[in-house]
Structures are given as structure tokens and as C-alpha cells.
Design a protein around this motif. Structure first.
Motif, PDB file in Angstrom:
ATOM      1  N   ARG A 150       1.071  -1.242  -0.117  1.00 61.59           N
ATOM      2  CA  ARG A 150       0.079   0.111  -0.113  1.00 61.59           C
ATOM      3  C   ARG A 150       0.970   1.215  -0.050  1.00 61.59           C
ATOM      4  O   ARG A 150       0.595   2.145  -0.714  1.00 61.59           O
ATOM      5  N   ARG A 151       1.961   1.255   0.995  1.00 55.81           N
ATOM      6  CA  ARG A 151       2.812   2.310   1.069  1.00 55.81           C
ATOM      7  C   ARG A 151       3.730   2.571  -0.539  1.00 55.81           C
ATOM      8  O   ARG A 151       3.776   3.734  -1.038  1.00 55.81           O
ATOM      9  N   SER A 152       3.792   1.107  -1.069  1.00 53.63           N
ATOM     10  CA  SER A 152       4.663   1.388  -2.490  1.00 53.63           C
ATOM     11  C   SER A 152       3.882   2.129  -3.451  1.00 53.63           C
ATOM     12  O   SER A 152       4.348   3.031  -4.232  1.00 53.63           O
ATOM     13  N   LEU A 153       2.436   1.827  -3.275  1.00 54.59           N
ATOM     14  CA  LEU A 153       1.551   2.409  -4.482  1.00 54.59           C
ATOM     15  C   LEU A 153       1.348   3.765  -4.205  1.00 54.59           C
ATOM     16  O   LEU A 153       0.875   4.495  -5.262  1.00 54.59           O
ATOM     17  N   GLU A 154       1.625   4.376  -3.138  1.00 46.31           N
ATOM     18  CA  GLU A 154       1.604   5.673  -2.856  1.00 46.31           C
ATOM     19  C   GLU A 154       2.571   6.587  -3.376  1.00 46.31           C
ATOM     20  O   GLU A 154       2.659   7.811  -3.835  1.00 46.31           O
ATOM     21  N   ASP A 155       3.833   5.870  -3.666  1.00 42.43           N
ATOM     22  CA  ASP A 155       4.962   6.405  -4.501  1.00 42.43           C
ATOM     23  C   ASP A 155       4.902   6.480  -5.890  1.00 42.43           C
ATOM     24  O   ASP A 155       4.782   5.211  -6.614  1.00 42.43           O
ATOM     25  N   PRO A 156       4.810   7.523  -6.751  1.00 49.64           N
ATOM     26  CA  PRO A 156       4.633   7.573  -7.976  1.00 49.64           C
ATOM     27  C   PRO A 156       6.007   6.751  -8.695  1.00 49.64           C
ATOM     28  O   PRO A 156       5.731   6.222  -9.765  1.00 49.64           O
ATOM     29  N   ASN A 157       7.033   6.626  -7.816  1.00 51.01           N
ATOM     30  CA  ASN A 157       8.292   6.017  -8.389  1.00 51.01           C
ATOM     31  C   ASN A 157       8.494   4.520  -8.118  1.00 51.01           C
ATOM     32  O   ASN A 157       9.557   4.042  -8.511  1.00 51.01           O
ATOM     33  N   ALA A 158       7.402   4.083  -7.579  1.00 57.80           N
ATOM     34  CA  ALA A 158       7.515   2.597  -7.183  1.00 57.80           C
ATOM     35  C   ALA A 158       7.649   1.776  -8.365  1.00 57.80           C
ATOM     36  O   ALA A 158       7.133   1.973  -9.495  1.00 57.80           O
ATOM     37  N   TYR A 159       8.741   0.744  -8.283  1.00 60.83           N
ATOM     38  CA  TYR A 159       8.895   0.036  -9.478  1.00 60.83           C
ATOM     39  C   TYR A 159       7.935  -1.263  -9.216  1.00 60.83           C
ATOM     40  O   TYR A 159       7.880  -1.722  -8.398  1.00 60.83           O
ATOM     41  N   CYS A 160       7.078  -1.270 -10.563  1.00 63.57           N
ATOM     42  CA  CYS A 160       6.252  -2.319 -10.601  1.00 63.57           C
ATOM     43  C   CYS A 160       6.569  -3.736 -10.187  1.00 63.57           C
ATOM     44  O   CYS A 160       5.881  -4.365  -9.628  1.00 63.57           O
ATOM     45  N   VAL A 161       7.944  -4.027 -10.446  1.00 65.16           N
ATOM     46  CA  VAL A 161       8.379  -5.526 -10.175  1.00 65.16           C
ATOM     47  C   VAL A 161       8.503  -5.604  -8.719  1.00 65.16           C
ATOM     48  O   VAL A 161       8.113  -6.648  -8.393  1.00 65.16           O
ATOM     49  N   ASP A 162       8.903  -4.519  -8.016  1.00 66.37           N
ATOM     50  CA  ASP A 162       8.940  -4.593  -6.449  1.00 66.37           C
ATOM     51  C   ASP A 162       7.798  -4.826  -6.034  1.00 66.37           C
ATOM     52  O   ASP A 162       7.440  -5.437  -5.126  1.00 66.37           O
ATOM     53  N   VAL A 163       6.711  -3.993  -6.564  1.00 61.71           N
ATOM     54  CA  VAL A 163       5.289  -4.247  -6.032  1.00 61.71           C
ATOM     55  C   VAL A 163       4.754  -5.786  -6.335  1.00 61.71           C
ATOM     56  O   VAL A 163       4.299  -6.495  -5.304  1.00 61.71           O
ATOM     57  N   LEU A 164       5.269  -6.290  -7.642  1.00 60.90           N
ATOM     58  CA  LEU A 164       4.915  -7.766  -7.895  1.00 60.90           C
ATOM     59  C   LEU A 164       5.379  -8.842  -6.823  1.00 60.90           C
ATOM     60  O   LEU A 164       4.652  -9.758  -6.528  1.00 60.90           O
ATOM     61  N   ARG A 165       6.720  -8.402  -6.399  1.00 60.14           N
ATOM     62  CA  ARG A 165       7.158  -9.472  -5.623  1.00 60.14           C
ATOM     63  C   ARG A 165       6.686  -9.336  -4.093  1.00 60.14           C
ATOM     64  O   ARG A 165       6.589 -10.344  -3.503  1.00 60.14           O
ATOM     65  N   GLN A 166       6.339  -8.195  -3.899  1.00 60.33           N
ATOM     66  CA  GLN A 166       5.614  -8.178  -2.556  1.00 60.33           C
ATOM     67  C   GLN A 166       4.271  -8.794  -2.495  1.00 60.33           C
ATOM     68  O   GLN A 166       3.836  -9.532  -1.552  1.00 60.33           O
ATOM     69  N   ILE A 167       3.610  -8.417  -3.594  1.00 60.72           N
ATOM     70  CA  ILE A 167       2.242  -9.346  -3.791  1.00 60.72           C
ATOM     71  C   ILE A 167       2.459 -10.839  -3.706  1.00 60.72           C
ATOM     72  O   ILE A 167       1.877 -11.576  -3.073  1.00 60.72           O
ATOM     73  N   LYS A 168       3.569 -11.103  -4.305  1.00 57.74           N
ATOM     74  CA  LYS A 168       3.930 -12.684  -4.366  1.00 57.74           C
ATOM     75  C   LYS A 168       4.121 -13.410  -2.869  1.00 57.74           C
ATOM     76  O   LYS A 168       3.896 -14.246  -2.576  1.00 57.74           O
ATOM     77  N   ALA A 169       4.913 -12.145  -2.250  1.00 59.89           N
ATOM     78  CA  ALA A 169       5.321 -12.651  -0.756  1.00 59.89           C
ATOM     79  C   ALA A 169       4.044 -12.636   0.156  1.00 59.89           C
ATOM     80  O   ALA A 169       3.797 -13.689   0.993  1.00 59.89           O
TER      81      ALA A 169
END
Length: 87
Positions: free
Chosen positions: A24-43
Motif C-alpha cells: 500500500r505504501r509503495s503504491l502511494e509512491d509514483p516512482n515505485a517499481y512495478c516489479v518490486d510491487v509484484l514481488r511483495q504481492i507474491k510474498a
């Protein structure tokens, strides 16, 4: 469900909650890298799968193993088949 199973499942869900908050915090950051978000979702998915496995094992040990002596094995099988259908 055995107490040990409850505690282990709760621990895994706490881990999933932490990962979700991080996402959720990552998605508030406009510079969040999509692959990092996907890794967190997999976790999160892994933590949820782990919690489900702990709960299933606890159910099998506490209820299914003794179903024949109680006479409710058909109901337990149907219940588990319904849950597994959505897995």
C-alpha cells in the motif's frame, strides 16, 4: 484447531499484513517499481498459502482423522471438497 496451529497461522497472517501494508505504501509512491510491487504481492500470496496449509493440517489432525469414529466423514469430505474447489 490445535493451539499450535492457530498460533502458526496467526503468525503467517501477521507477515501477510506487513507485506500488504508495504504494498500500500509503495503504491502511494509514483516512482515505485512495478516489479518490486509484484514481488511483495507474491510474498503475500506465499504467506496466505502457508497459513492455509497450517489451518488445513490442523483441521485434518483435529477433525478428519477422527471423523469415522464420530460418523461424520461424509460431511467432512464434502466440506473439504467445497473449500478445495475454490483453491
Amino acid at each position: 484447531m490445535p493451539e499450535d496451529s492457530r498460533k502458526r497461522a496467526a503468525r503467517r497472517l501477521a507477515i501477510a499484513r506487513g507485506h500488504l501494508e508495504s504494498i500500500r505504501r509503495s503504491l502511494e509512491d509514483p516512482n515505485a517499481y512495478c516489479v518490486d510491487v509484484l514481488r511483495q504481492i507474491k510474498a503475500v500470496q506465499g504467506a496466505l498459502d502457508g497459513a492455509a496449509s497450517v489451518v488445513l493440517r490442523g483441521h485434518l489432525e483435529a477433525h478428519v482423522a477422527t471423523a469415522a469414529t464420530r460418523g461424520d466423514e461424509v460431511e467432512l469430505v464434502e466440506e473439504l471438497m467445497e473449500v478445495i474447489k475454490y483453491a
